[in-house]
Design a protein around this motif. Sequence first.
Motif: not given
Lengths: 265, 305, 428
Positions: A117, A139, B45
Motif C-alpha cells: 500500500a 489492494i 497491483l
Amino acid sequence: MKRAVFGVGLIILCAWTIVPIYLLALGALGGSDVVYAWPKPFLPLAWSARSFASFLAIEGIWPAMLRSMEVAVLCMIFSIALGAPAGYALARFAFRGANTYRLLILVTRAFPVGILALPLAVTYVRLGIYDTALGVALIHTALALPFAVLVTSSLFLGIPRELEEAAWVFGCSGIAAFRRIVLPLALPGVAATAIFAFVISWNEVFAASVLTVRHKTLTAFLLSVLSESPLQAQLAGGLLLILPSVIFIFAVRRYLFAMWGIASR
Amino acid sequence: MSRTATAPSESPLPLREGVGGRVSRRAALRPYILIAPSLIFLLLLFFIPLVQTIALAFRTSAGAGFGNFGKVWNDLDFFDAVKDTFALVVVAVPVQLALALGMSMMLRHVRRGRDLILWIWSIPLGISDLAAGLVWLAILTDKGYLNSVLFQLGVIPGPQSWLTYETPVVLFCAILTAELWRATAIVFMILVAGVQLVPKEFEEAASVFGATAWQRFCRVTLPLLRPSIQTALILRTVLAFETFAVVLAIGGTNFPVLISQAFIWQNQNQDYGTAAAYAVIVMVVSLTATAVYLVALRPRAGEPA
Amino acid sequence: MRASLAALSGVLVLSAFSVAPHPARAQEVTFLSTQMRPLEEAQRARTQILNGAPVKTTYVPEEPPQLPVHLQADAQGSHTISLVGALHGEFAPLVPMGLLAPLDDQEALLKQRGIPDNLATLAHLGGEHLMYVPWMQATYIMAASKKALQYLPEGAKLETLTYSQLGEWAANAQKATGQRVLGFPAGPTGLMARFLEGYLLPSYTGGTVVNYRSPDAETMWADFKALWAHANPNSTNYNFMQEPLLSGDVWIAWDHVARLQDAFRKQPNDFVAFPAPAGPKGRSFMPVIVGLAVAKDAPNAAGAKQVIDYLLKPEMQVTTLRVTSFFPVVKVAVPEDLDPGMTLEAQAVAQQQAAPDAKPVLLPVGLGSHGGEFDRVFTDTFQRVVLRGQTVHEVVQREAQDMQRVLDAAKAPCWSPDPPSQGTCQVK
C-alpha cells in the motif's frame, strides 16, 4: 477419568475463545459506566437503553462501517471475477505455463501484501483514486485473489468434466454448458469463497489505514482514533468489527472446512 | 462437499484431446484468456508496487542510496523493534503450532457436537488483529477484567498497570496472549484438514505393533502431516511479521515491531522512503523464513509429497 | 470498467479542487480557511458565525498542506480568494512567496479592540508590516481534579505554581494515595513535543533552540526526570488528557484546551483549570494563534477588511468561542451564561496570558516539512533521558546535533523568544 479430563479440556478451549468476546461486548454496550467502573461487573447489568443509544451514536463509526462494507463487497466481486475464470482454466486445461502460474499465485500468498500500500498511495494520488473505496478494494483483491484462484480451481476439479462433455454432446456451447451445468454446482463453493474474500477485506488494517484519509474504513477509523477516543468507543468499534465476520464465518462453516483443506495442498 | 468424494476428476485433459479430437486456435487460447485478467491485475497491483516499494526504499533526497536505511538504523526504536518482532514470532508460532496440533488431535476423538466445537474454535478466523487487540485491551487495562478478578481474589490492592513501559515482560505476555487467542485458529484449520487425510490404517497398524499413543503421534501422524505443517508455518509466520494492529492496540508505542514502525513513519512522519525501508526489511525477513521452512520441511524420500 | 471508474473519480477530484463555484463579484468575499475543516464545524462557521457578516462570505475550508499551492494557483489564475484564515505558522511561508497583502491600515483596529501587544508583534511575522490580524487563539493549560487540591504544598497557589511545587504536589498525592496522579500526553499523537518546546524548556533556558545544549537545559531534564517519577506510566499511551481525567486515572494534567474540554464540559464541578507552571526563567506558554489575512491581489480587499472588522467585534469573538472553543484575542469580558466548562478554560487562558512572568513562545516557524523531525528531537530526548535513564549530558549533546541538522535542512531562522538570527538558527 480420561474422558473427564478430555471434556474439561474441550470446555476450557471453547470458553477461552468465547469469553473474551463476551467481555468485549459487556464493555462496548455498557457505555462509560462500565468502562470506568472498578471492579468490573461480569454480568450485563449496566446495559441500558442509554448505553445502547450512545453506542449507536458514536461519531464516525457508521460511515466507516458502510465504507468497510463497500470495500469488502467490491473486493468480493473483483476476486471472484478475476479468480474464478483462472481457477476454471487451471482445473480444465493443462496448458503450458500452468505450473508457473500456480507457483506465482502461491508466491503472492506467502507475501506481506499489505505493505505494498505504501507505493500504491502515491500511484493512487496520481490516478485520483486515493482515499476511495475503490482504491482500498483493489489492494484487498490482491490479498484475496490467490485464495480465490486456488480454491475455485479445486472446486471445478471436483465437478466431473463428464457433465460438461455431456452438455457439449447435446449441442450446448462451452459457455452455455458452463453456465447451466457447472455454475449451479459450483455456486455454493464460489459463494463461500466470496464470503471469505469479504472477511479478508473487512479485517485488513494496514493497507486500509495507509490508503484512506477522510473516508476511512472501519479498521482504519478505529486505528486512527485508537488513542483519541474514549475507551468505550474503541470497544464498541471492536464489537462492530467482530460481529459481521463472525456471522459470515458461521454461514459458511461447512464449506470453510473443505476449503481450508483444499487450499492447503 | 460430498461431490468431491463421489466423482473426483482426474487432472485436466491435455489440450490435444478436445471433444471430437479437434483443437481450434480459439480453444488453445482459452485458458490464457481466462487467466489473463488475474495476471494483469497481479502485475499492476502486486509486482509493480513490489518493485516500487524497493525503489522507494532506496530513494533519498540526494538520489539513490541507503539514506532511508540509515534513518532506520538511527531510529530510536529500531533495535527494540527487531528484538520485539523476533521475540513475538519465535515464541508465538511454535506455541500456536503445538496448541493447534493438540486441538486437531482432540477433535478426532469428539463424536457428538463436533461441528459445534469446530465452529467455536474457528471463530477467531473472522476476527481482525485490531479487534483482537481491543478485546484483550478491555481485559488487561488498568481497570479491566483481569484486574477485577485479581482484586476480588485479594491478589492486588487496586487497579494495576500491566501495559506500560515499566513492565515490558508482562506487556510481551499480554500481546502474546492476544496473538495466541486470535491466530491459533488459522493454524488449526490447516492442520485439521491435513489430519483428515491421514489414513487411520497406518496408526492402527502401529498400535497393533505395540506403539504407544505418543509414539504413534510422533512417528506416524506428524510425518504424514508434514505438508500441512509446512503450509501452516509459512502462512502463520508471514502473517506474524505483518501483524501490527494488535501490538498498537495493546502496547501502543511501548512495544515497537518492524511493521508498526513502517506505519508510524508513513502515517505520522509522512516519510514514505523510510517506511518503505522498514517494509523491505519485513519482506526480506518473511521470504527468508519461508525459504527456511521450504527447505527444512521438505518431503523426505519415501514420504508422500 | 475499472479504468472508467478511476477516470471518473479523477475528474470528480479535480473538479472539487477548482476554486470557488461562482465568479468573484465585488460585493462578495471568498474566505479560504485551514481551520474549522470538518463538515460539522464548517457548517457551524457558515451558519453561526459568517451569516451576519456585512458582506456575503463564501467559506472554503482547505487542508493546511494545500494552502500555499491553492493560493499560488489563485494568484496566477482565477483571483477569487480575498480573505485567508490560517495558523500563524501557516502564514509564515506565504510572506516570502508574496501571497499576502500588508495590513498596516489595520494596526489601529488592533489597538482599538485591545489585542495584546505581544500578539500584535507576532502578527508582523518578523517584518516591518502587519501581515495578518489575530483572529482567535488556543493554547495549552493545566487541569486538575478537585480531589487533588488537598495535596497542594503549603503556600502554593494554582495561578503561581512552579515546576518544583508541581513535583511536591504530585509527590504528596502519591504518598497519601499510593497512586501516581500526574499525567502528560506522551502518546503517539499526544502533544508532548509542544509541552517540551513551548513550556518546559523555555521556562528554564529562555528559548526553544539556541540554548538547547546549555547547563540550564540539562538542569531542566534532570528536574523533569524527577518530576516524572510521580507521573502515571500510562502517559505514554495518553493522547487526549480529557479521557484519563474523566476516568480518574489522572488527577493533574497538561494539554491543549481542545483536548481537555470534554472533561470540563461533562463534569465542570469536578475540575479546575489553571495556567502552566513557571520555571527559573519565567512562565512560558505557547499561544496557538489563528489569524486573518488578505490575499495579495484580492478581488475584494475592502470587503475582506469589513469581514475582519466584523469577526473582531467583541460579540462575534464570544460567539466564536461558543461555536469553536477558540478563545478571543480582543479585550472582552467572559460572558456569564457561557458553558461552565468553557468559563473555566477561558479564565485559565486569560490568567496564563496576563501573568506577570508570562513569556509567550511561538510554535516553530519556518520548518516547513521538517516540523515533525524537529518535534522528534524533543520527544527522543525525553524518551532517552526520562524513560530509558540515559545520561543527560550525552543525550543532549547528541540530540542538539540532530536539531542543528534539521534546522540546516529547513534553513530556518530563529523564532521568538530566541533572539532573531542572520540566516539559519544556530544551537549554541
